[in-house]
Design a protein around this motif. Structure first.
Motif, mmCIF file in Angstrom:
data_model
loop_
_atom_site.group_PDB
_atom_site.id
_atom_site.type_symbol
_atom_site.label_atom_id
_atom_site.label_comp_id
_atom_site.label_asym_id
_atom_site.label_seq_id
_atom_site.Cartn_x
_atom_site.Cartn_y
_atom_site.Cartn_z
ATOM 1 N N GLY A 199 0.776 -1.237 0.000
ATOM 2 C CA GLY A 199 0.000 0.000 0.000
ATOM 3 C C GLY A 199 0.805 1.282 0.000
ATOM 4 N N ASP A 200 2.116 1.204 -0.232
ATOM 5 C CA ASP A 200 2.913 2.429 -0.272
ATOM 6 C C ASP A 200 2.410 3.330 -1.388
ATOM 7 O OD1 ASP A 200 4.563 1.693 1.794
ATOM 8 O OD2 ASP A 200 6.127 0.882 0.492
ATOM 9 N N ALA A 201 2.268 4.610 -1.061
ATOM 10 C CA ALA A 201 1.864 5.576 -2.081
ATOM 11 C C ALA A 201 3.062 5.850 -2.988
ATOM 12 C CB ALA A 201 1.384 6.852 -1.414
ATOM 13 N N GLU A 202 2.772 6.257 -4.201
ATOM 14 C CA GLU A 202 3.834 6.635 -5.124
ATOM 15 C C GLU A 202 3.407 7.872 -5.879
ATOM 16 O OE1 GLU A 202 4.607 3.716 -8.299
ATOM 17 O OE2 GLU A 202 2.544 3.088 -8.122
ATOM 18 N N PRO A 203 4.363 8.745 -6.216
ATOM 19 C CA PRO A 203 4.014 9.943 -6.981
ATOM 20 C C PRO A 203 3.642 9.582 -8.414
ATOM 21 C CG PRO A 203 6.385 9.837 -6.581
ATOM 22 C CD PRO A 203 5.760 8.697 -5.841
ATOM 23 N N VAL A 204 2.935 10.479 -9.051
ATOM 24 C CA VAL A 204 2.411 10.209 -10.393
ATOM 25 C C VAL A 204 3.519 9.885 -11.380
ATOM 26 C CG1 VAL A 204 2.323 12.636 -11.133
ATOM 27 C CG2 VAL A 204 0.714 10.962 -12.093
ATOM 28 N N TRP A 205 4.683 10.522 -11.256
ATOM 29 C CA TRP A 205 5.757 10.252 -12.219
ATOM 30 C C TRP A 205 6.245 8.809 -12.102
ATOM 31 C CZ3 TRP A 205 6.097 14.117 -8.513
ATOM 32 C CH2 TRP A 205 6.935 13.877 -7.423
ATOM 33 N N VAL A 218 -1.133 12.031 -8.091
ATOM 34 C CA VAL A 218 -0.862 13.456 -8.310
ATOM 35 C C VAL A 218 -0.815 14.173 -6.963
ATOM 36 C CG1 VAL A 218 -1.834 15.621 -9.208
ATOM 37 C CG2 VAL A 218 -1.742 13.588 -10.667
ATOM 38 N N ARG A 219 -1.809 13.914 -6.123
ATOM 39 C CA ARG A 219 -1.839 14.558 -4.790
ATOM 40 C C ARG A 219 -0.596 14.192 -3.986
ATOM 41 N NH1 ARG A 219 -7.196 13.055 -5.259
ATOM 42 N NH2 ARG A 219 -6.909 11.238 -3.922
ATOM 43 N N TYR A 220 -0.248 12.923 -3.997
ATOM 44 C CA TYR A 220 0.941 12.484 -3.257
ATOM 45 C C TYR A 220 2.200 13.127 -3.833
ATOM 46 C CZ TYR A 220 4.481 9.630 -1.094
ATOM 47 O OH TYR A 220 5.582 9.213 -0.385
ATOM 48 N N GLY A 221 2.307 13.170 -5.150
ATOM 49 C CA GLY A 221 3.469 13.767 -5.789
ATOM 50 C C GLY A 221 3.661 15.221 -5.414
ATOM 51 N N ARG A 222 2.567 15.945 -5.265
ATOM 52 C CA ARG A 222 2.663 17.367 -4.891
ATOM 53 C C ARG A 222 3.164 17.522 -3.466
ATOM 54 N NH1 ARG A 222 -2.677 18.919 -8.234
ATOM 55 N NH2 ARG A 222 -1.605 19.415 -10.164
ATOM 56 N N THR A 223 2.918 16.523 -2.616
ATOM 57 C CA THR A 223 3.395 16.634 -1.228
ATOM 58 C C THR A 223 4.874 16.304 -1.087
ATOM 59 O OG1 THR A 223 2.861 14.349 -0.605
ATOM 60 C CG2 THR A 223 1.115 15.989 -0.327
ATOM 61 N N VAL A 224 5.435 15.509 -2.002
ATOM 62 C CA VAL A 224 6.840 15.129 -1.893
ATOM 63 C C VAL A 224 7.764 15.940 -2.796
ATOM 64 C CG1 VAL A 224 6.310 12.786 -1.146
ATOM 65 C CG2 VAL A 224 6.645 13.234 -3.576
ATOM 66 N N ARG A 225 7.234 16.833 -3.564
ATOM 67 C CA ARG A 225 8.060 17.660 -4.462
ATOM 68 C C ARG A 225 8.941 18.579 -3.701
ATOM 69 N NH1 ARG A 225 5.173 19.953 -9.786
ATOM 70 N NH2 ARG A 225 6.523 18.811 -11.137
ATOM 71 N N GLU A 233 7.153 11.754 -16.519
ATOM 72 C CA GLU A 233 7.896 10.694 -15.841
ATOM 73 C C GLU A 233 9.080 11.215 -15.040
ATOM 74 O OE1 GLU A 233 8.906 7.432 -18.409
ATOM 75 O OE2 GLU A 233 6.801 6.954 -18.798
ATOM 76 N N ARG A 234 9.599 12.364 -15.385
ATOM 77 C CA ARG A 234 10.694 12.958 -14.611
ATOM 78 C C ARG A 234 10.181 13.856 -13.494
ATOM 79 N NH1 ARG A 234 12.590 14.410 -19.742
ATOM 80 N NH2 ARG A 234 12.350 16.589 -19.144
ATOM 81 N N GLY A 235 8.875 14.057 -13.444
ATOM 82 C CA GLY A 235 8.309 14.918 -12.412
ATOM 83 C C GLY A 235 8.457 16.396 -12.720
#
Length: 97
Positions: free
Chosen positions: A16-22, A90-97, A61-63
């Protein structure tokens, strides 16, 4: 057992680990055996919108860019990924950027 010619829907990684969209787009594209060019061509075919290219897929893919709602709906179809999973990535990716 799945009938031949059908694909299983992509899911989040085990545990269940989240992953960013890229990472999601790259992982599922490779899982489907597609190149960036082939994914871009598939998106053009499905959407009938020629404004997406391999370069745009590479940026996703590169974010460097995040696919907007319009392209997420087509990515969902092209990669057979639930749209809510793409939105969560997408939501997760915005939090780890």
């Amino acid at each position: 057992m799945r009938p031949s010619g059908t694909r299983s829907r992509a899911t989040l990684p085990e545990d269940g680990d989240a992953e960013p969209v890229w990472e999601l787009v790259r992982r599922v594209r490779k899982l489907r055996g597609l190149t960036q060019y082939q994914l871009a061509d598939r998106l053009v075919e499905l959407s009938r919108n020629s404004s997406v290219s391999r370069d745009e897929v590479a940026r996703w893919e590169r974010g460097k860019r995040v696919p907007g709602p319009y392209w997420r709906q087509w990515l969902s179809l092209a990669l057979d990924v639930p749209s809510d999973q793409l939105a969560a990535a997408v939501r997760y990716g915005r939090t780890v950027r």
